[in-house]
Motif scaffolding. Structure first.
Motif, PDB file in Angstrom:
ATOM      1  N   SER A  91       4.042  14.520  -9.516  1.00  0.00           N
ATOM      2  CA  SER A  91       4.725  13.090  -8.882  1.00  0.00           C
ATOM      3  C   SER A  91       6.554  13.680  -9.049  1.00  0.00           C
ATOM      4  O   SER A  91       7.325  13.428  -8.554  1.00  0.00           O
ATOM      5  N   LEU A  92       7.133  14.304 -10.503  1.00  0.00           N
ATOM      6  CA  LEU A  92       7.752  15.053 -11.317  1.00  0.00           C
ATOM      7  C   LEU A  92       8.377  16.480  -9.839  1.00  0.00           C
ATOM      8  O   LEU A  92       9.947  15.995  -8.992  1.00  0.00           O
ATOM      9  N   PHE A  93       7.276  16.942  -9.962  1.00  0.00           N
ATOM     10  CA  PHE A  93       8.091  18.295  -8.796  1.00  0.00           C
ATOM     11  C   PHE A  93       8.750  17.570  -8.035  1.00  0.00           C
ATOM     12  O   PHE A  93       9.599  18.506  -6.915  1.00  0.00           O
ATOM     13  N   ALA A 119      20.415  18.950 -16.005  1.00  0.00           N
ATOM     14  CA  ALA A 119      19.815  18.213 -16.901  1.00  0.00           C
ATOM     15  C   ALA A 119      18.930  16.516 -16.891  1.00  0.00           C
ATOM     16  O   ALA A 119      18.388  16.311 -17.005  1.00  0.00           O
ATOM     17  N   GLU A 120      20.203  15.967 -16.803  1.00  0.00           N
ATOM     18  CA  GLU A 120      19.763  14.425 -16.773  1.00  0.00           C
ATOM     19  C   GLU A 120      19.454  13.398 -15.910  1.00  0.00           C
ATOM     20  O   GLU A 120      18.848  12.674 -16.075  1.00  0.00           O
ATOM     21  N   ARG A 121      19.475  14.070 -15.344  1.00  0.00           N
ATOM     22  CA  ARG A 121      18.710  13.776 -13.140  1.00  0.00           C
ATOM     23  C   ARG A 121      17.711  14.054 -14.348  1.00  0.00           C
ATOM     24  O   ARG A 121      16.696  13.145 -13.245  1.00  0.00           O
ATOM     25  N   VAL A 122      16.898  15.231 -14.076  1.00  0.00           N
ATOM     26  CA  VAL A 122      15.714  15.170 -14.499  1.00  0.00           C
ATOM     27  C   VAL A 122      15.037  14.951 -15.519  1.00  0.00           C
ATOM     28  O   VAL A 122      13.781  14.296 -15.431  1.00  0.00           O
ATOM     29  N   SER A 131      11.181   7.770 -16.125  1.00  0.00           N
ATOM     30  CA  SER A 131      11.100   6.726 -15.258  1.00  0.00           C
ATOM     31  C   SER A 131       8.743   6.493 -15.250  1.00  0.00           C
ATOM     32  O   SER A 131       8.483   6.140 -14.698  1.00  0.00           O
ATOM     33  N   TYR A 132       8.996   8.170 -15.115  1.00  0.00           N
ATOM     34  CA  TYR A 132       7.170   8.224 -15.322  1.00  0.00           C
ATOM     35  C   TYR A 132       6.335   8.450 -16.433  1.00  0.00           C
ATOM     36  O   TYR A 132       5.022   7.681 -16.678  1.00  0.00           O
ATOM     37  N   ALA A 133       7.444   8.248 -17.521  1.00  0.00           N
ATOM     38  CA  ALA A 133       6.317   8.552 -19.112  1.00  0.00           C
ATOM     39  C   ALA A 133       6.032   7.334 -19.683  1.00  0.00           C
ATOM     40  O   ALA A 133       7.034   6.510 -19.792  1.00  0.00           O
ATOM     41  N   SER A 134       5.484   6.817 -20.125  1.00  0.00           N
ATOM     42  CA  SER A 134       5.272   5.528 -21.442  1.00  0.00           C
ATOM     43  C   SER A 134       5.673   6.085 -22.513  1.00  0.00           C
ATOM     44  O   SER A 134       5.452   7.686 -23.041  1.00  0.00           O
TER      45      SER A 134
END
Length: 222
Positions: free
Chosen positions: A92-94, A129-132, A138-141
């Motif tokens: 999802s990240l990539f 960097a900030e967008r990444v 947004s995906y991380a718990s």
């Protein structure tokens, strides 16, 4: 250097060389249009011809570059046994970075089937960097992952042809860095490029060490 291939010049332009834009090299390669780079300070010099691989010498080292515009990301994720696909977050990240036209470099995924921890490491340009970071968060718990970043690093890249068949180059670079007590944070290799991250305070020293080791100032080097 009298000539260099499109492929080698593209790698140099993409990793910090300022002589030509990487997109210009890619377009020249697509149309098979040679480009000659000349110095405004030495107009009598013939410069370097960027051309097809078959028309250029196979230098042991084509060049070295360094880039201070990289941010290192380390994303540690706890993978639960009931997760059907352990690569969901990574994929999802990539996919999202691709949508945002953000290029990740030096990508490394560390995981074992018998360990619940998965570690993703990569670099991006500082402007992204900030967008990444926002995408990862947004995906991380928060209880199941940890994100570490570092923008005080330099990426040094050694450009050469068929690097996978030249283990002595990687070995000699590590030997030189070791003797100078320069710490290496990360390494990535491909057939055309060997890149490593060092603390920014060691950027110039690392560049000079590799430059001197391979005698790159000698126009008659092989």
């Amino acid at each position: 250097m009298n000539s260099i291939s499109y492929e080698e010049m593209y790698e140099m332009a993409s990793t910090g060389a300022k002589v030509i834009n990487s997109r210009a090299v890619a377009l020249a390669k697509e149309s098979q249009m040679p480009i000659r780079i000349r110095s405004t300070f030495w107009p009598q010099d013939a410069g370097t011809l960027i051309t097809d691989l078959s028309n250029t010498p196979d230098y042991s080292i084509s060049g070295i570059t360094y880039d201070l515009n990289q941010v290192w990301f380390n994303w540690k994720m706890l993978i639960h046994n009931d997760q059907a696909n352990k690569l969901d977050s990574v994929a999802s990240l990539f996919l999202r970075l691709d949508e945002l036209n953000i290029h990740a470099d030096m990508v490394m995924l560390l995981a074992r089937e018998d360990e619940p921890l998965q570690e993703l490491v990569f670099t991006v340009e500082k402007t992204a960097a900030e967008r990444v970071r926002a995408v990862i968060e947004s995906y991380a718990s928060t209880k199941d992952s940890k994100l570490i970043t570092d923008d005080k690093l330099a990426r040094i890249s050694v450009i050469s042809r068929k690097l996978n068949g030249k283990p002595e180059i990687v070995a000699s670079v590590f030997d030189a860095l070791n003797h100078a007590n320069i710490p290496v944070n990360m390494v990535a290799t491909s057939d055309l490029r060997f890149s490593f991250l060092v603390p920014k305070t060691h950027a110039d020293e690392s560049l000079n060490l590799v430059h001197e080791h391979f005698n790159l100032s000698n126009p008659d080097r092989n």
